[in-house]
Structures are given as structure tokens and as C-alpha cells.
Design a protein around this motif. Structure first.
Motif, PDB file in Angstrom:
ATOM      1  N   UNK A   9      22.948  47.561  85.129  1.00  0.00           N
ATOM      2  CA  UNK A   9      21.716  48.370  85.037  1.00  0.00           C
ATOM      3  C   UNK A   9      22.008  49.821  84.655  1.00  0.00           C
ATOM      4  N   UNK A  10      22.858  50.005  83.639  1.00  0.00           N
ATOM      5  CA  UNK A  10      23.265  51.356  83.223  1.00  0.00           C
ATOM      6  C   UNK A  10      22.197  51.989  82.334  1.00  0.00           C
ATOM      7  N   UNK A  11      21.779  53.188  82.702  1.00  0.00           N
ATOM      8  CA  UNK A  11      20.811  53.960  81.914  1.00  0.00           C
ATOM      9  C   UNK A  11      21.385  55.344  81.629  1.00  0.00           C
ATOM     10  N   UNK A  12      20.931  55.920  80.525  1.00  0.00           N
ATOM     11  CA  UNK A  12      21.311  57.297  80.199  1.00  0.00           C
ATOM     12  C   UNK A  12      20.104  57.989  79.581  1.00  0.00           C
ATOM     13  N   UNK A  18      15.131  58.118  76.615  1.00  0.00           N
ATOM     14  CA  UNK A  18      15.952  57.083  77.241  1.00  0.00           C
ATOM     15  C   UNK A  18      16.876  56.494  76.182  1.00  0.00           C
ATOM     16  N   UNK A  19      18.131  56.955  76.167  1.00  0.00           N
ATOM     17  CA  UNK A  19      19.087  56.468  75.169  1.00  0.00           C
ATOM     18  C   UNK A  19      19.633  55.093  75.551  1.00  0.00           C
ATOM     19  N   UNK A  20      19.753  54.848  76.856  1.00  0.00           N
ATOM     20  CA  UNK A  20      20.132  53.529  77.378  1.00  0.00           C
ATOM     21  C   UNK A  20      19.192  53.210  78.522  1.00  0.00           C
ATOM     22  N   UNK A  21      18.760  51.971  78.598  1.00  0.00           N
ATOM     23  CA  UNK A  21      17.793  51.610  79.629  1.00  0.00           C
ATOM     24  C   UNK A  21      18.173  50.293  80.304  1.00  0.00           C
ATOM     25  N   UNK A  22      18.766  50.401  81.500  1.00  0.00           N
ATOM     26  CA  UNK A  22      19.053  49.234  82.326  1.00  0.00           C
ATOM     27  C   UNK A  22      19.963  48.200  81.691  1.00  0.00           C
ATOM     28  N   UNK A  23      21.025  48.648  81.014  1.00  0.00           N
ATOM     29  CA  UNK A  23      21.917  47.713  80.317  1.00  0.00           C
ATOM     30  C   UNK A  23      22.874  47.041  81.308  1.00  0.00           C
ATOM     31  N   UNK A  24      22.856  45.729  81.323  1.00  0.00           N
ATOM     32  CA  UNK A  24      23.792  44.942  82.126  1.00  0.00           C
ATOM     33  C   UNK A  24      24.613  44.079  81.166  1.00  0.00           C
ATOM     34  N   UNK A  48      30.126  56.240  75.163  1.00  0.00           N
ATOM     35  CA  UNK A  48      30.309  57.549  75.798  1.00  0.00           C
ATOM     36  C   UNK A  48      30.168  57.470  77.317  1.00  0.00           C
ATOM     37  N   UNK A  49      29.246  56.623  77.785  1.00  0.00           N
ATOM     38  CA  UNK A  49      29.043  56.475  79.228  1.00  0.00           C
ATOM     39  C   UNK A  49      30.269  55.831  79.889  1.00  0.00           C
ATOM     40  N   UNK A  50      30.834  54.836  79.223  1.00  0.00           N
ATOM     41  CA  UNK A  50      32.009  54.157  79.791  1.00  0.00           C
ATOM     42  C   UNK A  50      33.243  55.062  79.756  1.00  0.00           C
ATOM     43  N   UNK A  51      33.407  55.807  78.651  1.00  0.00           N
ATOM     44  CA  UNK A  51      34.633  56.591  78.475  1.00  0.00           C
ATOM     45  C   UNK A  51      34.556  57.999  79.055  1.00  0.00           C
ATOM     46  N   UNK A  52      33.408  58.353  79.663  1.00  0.00           N
ATOM     47  CA  UNK A  52      33.318  59.630  80.378  1.00  0.00           C
ATOM     48  C   UNK A  52      32.850  60.805  79.555  1.00  0.00           C
ATOM     49  N   UNK A  53      32.464  60.568  78.296  1.00  0.00           N
ATOM     50  CA  UNK A  53      32.008  61.682  77.451  1.00  0.00           C
ATOM     51  C   UNK A  53      30.658  62.189  77.937  1.00  0.00           C
ATOM     52  N   UNK A  55      28.246  60.920  81.088  1.00  0.00           N
ATOM     53  CA  UNK A  55      28.127  59.923  82.156  1.00  0.00           C
ATOM     54  C   UNK A  55      26.743  59.289  82.235  1.00  0.00           C
ATOM     55  N   UNK A  56      26.707  58.083  82.782  1.00  0.00           N
ATOM     56  CA  UNK A  56      25.440  57.370  82.967  1.00  0.00           C
ATOM     57  C   UNK A  56      24.534  58.143  83.919  1.00  0.00           C
ATOM     58  N   UNK A  57      23.219  58.087  83.660  1.00  0.00           N
ATOM     59  CA  UNK A  57      22.242  58.711  84.563  1.00  0.00           C
ATOM     60  C   UNK A  57      22.024  57.849  85.804  1.00  0.00           C
ATOM     61  N   UNK A  58      22.145  56.528  85.633  1.00  0.00           N
ATOM     62  CA  UNK A  58      22.012  55.613  86.765  1.00  0.00           C
ATOM     63  C   UNK A  58      22.721  54.310  86.413  1.00  0.00           C
ATOM     64  N   UNK A  59      22.896  53.463  87.420  1.00  0.00           N
ATOM     65  CA  UNK A  59      23.610  52.207  87.225  1.00  0.00           C
ATOM     66  C   UNK A  59      25.079  52.336  87.616  1.00  0.00           C
TER      67      UNK A  59
END
Length: 249
Positions: A9-12, A18-24, A48-53, A55-59
Motif C-alpha cells: 500500500x505504498x503511496x507518494x 498523488x504520484x503513487x496510490x496504494x501500490x502493493x 525513487x521511493x524504494x531507493x530513498x531518493x 521516501x514514500x508518504x505512506x505504506x
């Protein structure tokens, strides 16, 4: 197969967007996953969320059983997460050799410059840039800079490698060469996630495809199923592609 990366449930969000919305999404060791979708779908944001550039907003993001949500880029590199960038920006004044050695030192800070350069030479040889080791990066062609970017990522000893548009701007012979390198990397056991617009390459290389559209994961499965998926055809591939593909097989 054992899991190497999981997104739950990764969002950014960027202000209101909303660039990413609840990705599983789950990725297994040894997979070559194609990450496709229209421009602005959220593909690079996911990397970018996975590699730390950014970070995810939630999830939650888990790598090799460890929670890495909100990790810093240098921490990700030291854990074995490496990536190439769509816009290649090597240290222009550095030689090709020292660009790759710098990547090795970034991810393995205890390493000596001598051993980093020795490793760098081997990685340059792998990508076919041995003869350019002493050239400044500024003098390399785009295709060579793309291969240099790959050598830099390999110097980080990746367990999971993200390839962001490695074929963009290359001619057909250069794409063929890059595709061969990706096959070799996969055969060596590195797990690969590749963002790619060339469907010929995706179908040639990938064992599975995940599709993003407007920040949402709309499909995930074997390549031959994905290219027939009506939602993917509507959002990304287009009906002409689907018809041509059906006509060929």
C-alpha cells in the motif's frame, strides 16, 4: 522462489498530486520485472521511493525481510539496492574508470581506491568500455554514457538493480547490445526491475510485467497475459499495438 522486495500500500504525494496510490507489489529473487505505463504513471517515483531518493508518504517497503521505508540513498546502496537514471549525469571531468570507482566507494565506504579502480576496470570491460577507461565522461557518446551508468550501478554490488529507460535515445544496434547485457546480468542472478517503453525489449527480457497508470497498479502478471489485458491496452499499449500483436501470434 523467495521474495526480495515487497511494497505494501505504498503511496507518494507531491503537494496535491498523488504520484503513487496504494501500490502493493511483490518481487522474487532472480526475476526480471518490467515496469511499464504512460509518462507520468509513477514508475520513476516508485523506484525513487524504494531507493530513498523521495521516501514514500505512506505504506511499507520491505527489502530482504527488512523494513526500508524512509531509507536514505546511501543506506539503500549499502544494502544492495542500485539503480540507473534515465537522464545520465556522470561526473563529466572524471574518467570513465573513476566514475565507476566513485560508485564502488559510495556503496562500500571501507574499500581502498586501488581495489575500487580494479573492480571498476572489470565492470567497464563487462559493458564494453574497457578501451574508454581513461577518457573523460564528457567525451563519451550517449550509448557509451548509458553503458557507463550501468557499470556504475554494477560497482555497487547490487542484489536488486533498477534500470530506468536504459534504451532511451539508442539506435537499434545499441538497443540490441544493451538487451544482451541485461540478459547476462539476469543470468548472473541479479534481480532486475526495468522501466522500459520499448515493448520488444520488455517481451524479450522480462519474466513478469507490472503496469502503472495514474499512480495505480492496474495489472501484474506474465508478459503474454499483460499485453492482452484490456485495461493495459486502453491505458498504455493502444488498440493498434494489440491488433498487430494478435495478427502476429
Amino acid at each position: 522462489m523467495s521474495e526480495i522486495l515487497r511494497l505494501d500500500a505504498v503511496s507518494r504525494h507531491f503537494s496535491g498530486l498523488k504520484a503513487l496510490s496504494g501500490v502493493t507489489l511483490r518481487i522474487d529473487k532472480g526475476e526480471v520485472l518490467g515496469l511499464i505505463g504512460p509518462n507520468g504513471a509513477g514508475k520513476t517515483t516508485l523506484v525513487n521511493a524504494v531507493s530513498g531518493v523521495t521516501p514514500a508518504s505512506s505504506g511499507k517497503i520491505t527489502f530482504m525481510g527488512r523494513d526500508i521505508t524512509g531509507i536514505k540513498t546511501y543506506q539503500a546502496a549499502r544494502l544492495g539496492l542500485a539503480r540507473t537514471f534515465q537522464i545520465v549525469q556522470p561526473f563529466a571531468e572524471f574518467t570513465a574508470l573513476d566514475n565507476v570507482a566513485a560508485a564502488a566507494l559510495f556503496s562500500q565506504p571501507g574499500e581502498s581506491l586501488k581495489s575500487a579502480r580494479e573492480e571498476a576496470r572489470a565492470h567497464l570491460a563487462f559493458v564494453g568500455l574497457e578501451a574508454q577507461a581513461g577518457q573523460s565522461a564528457a567525451t563519451l557518446t550517449l550509448a557509451m554514457r548509458k553503458r557507463l551508468e550501468l557499470a556504475k550501478a554494477l560497482a555497487m554490488k547490487p542484489k536488486l538493480l533498477f534500470l530506468d529507460e536504459v534504451n532511451a535515445g539508442l539506435n537499434s544496434a545499441e538497443v540490441e547490445r544493451a538487451t544482451q547485457l541485461i540478459h547476462q546480468l539476469a543470468a548472473s542472478g541479479i534481480t532486475i526491475v526495468m522501466i522500459e517503453h520499448l515493448m520488444k525489449v520488455v517481451l524479450n527480457v522480462c519474466t513478469r510485467i507490472a503496469v502503472l497508470h495514474n499512480g495505480v497498479l492496474i495489472a501484474d502478471g506474465p508478459p503474454r497475459e499483460i499485453i492482452k489485458n484490456p485495461a493495459v491496452v486502453d491505458a498504455y499499449l493502444g488498440h493498434q499495438y494489440a491488433q498487430r500483436n494478435a495478427a502476429h501470434g
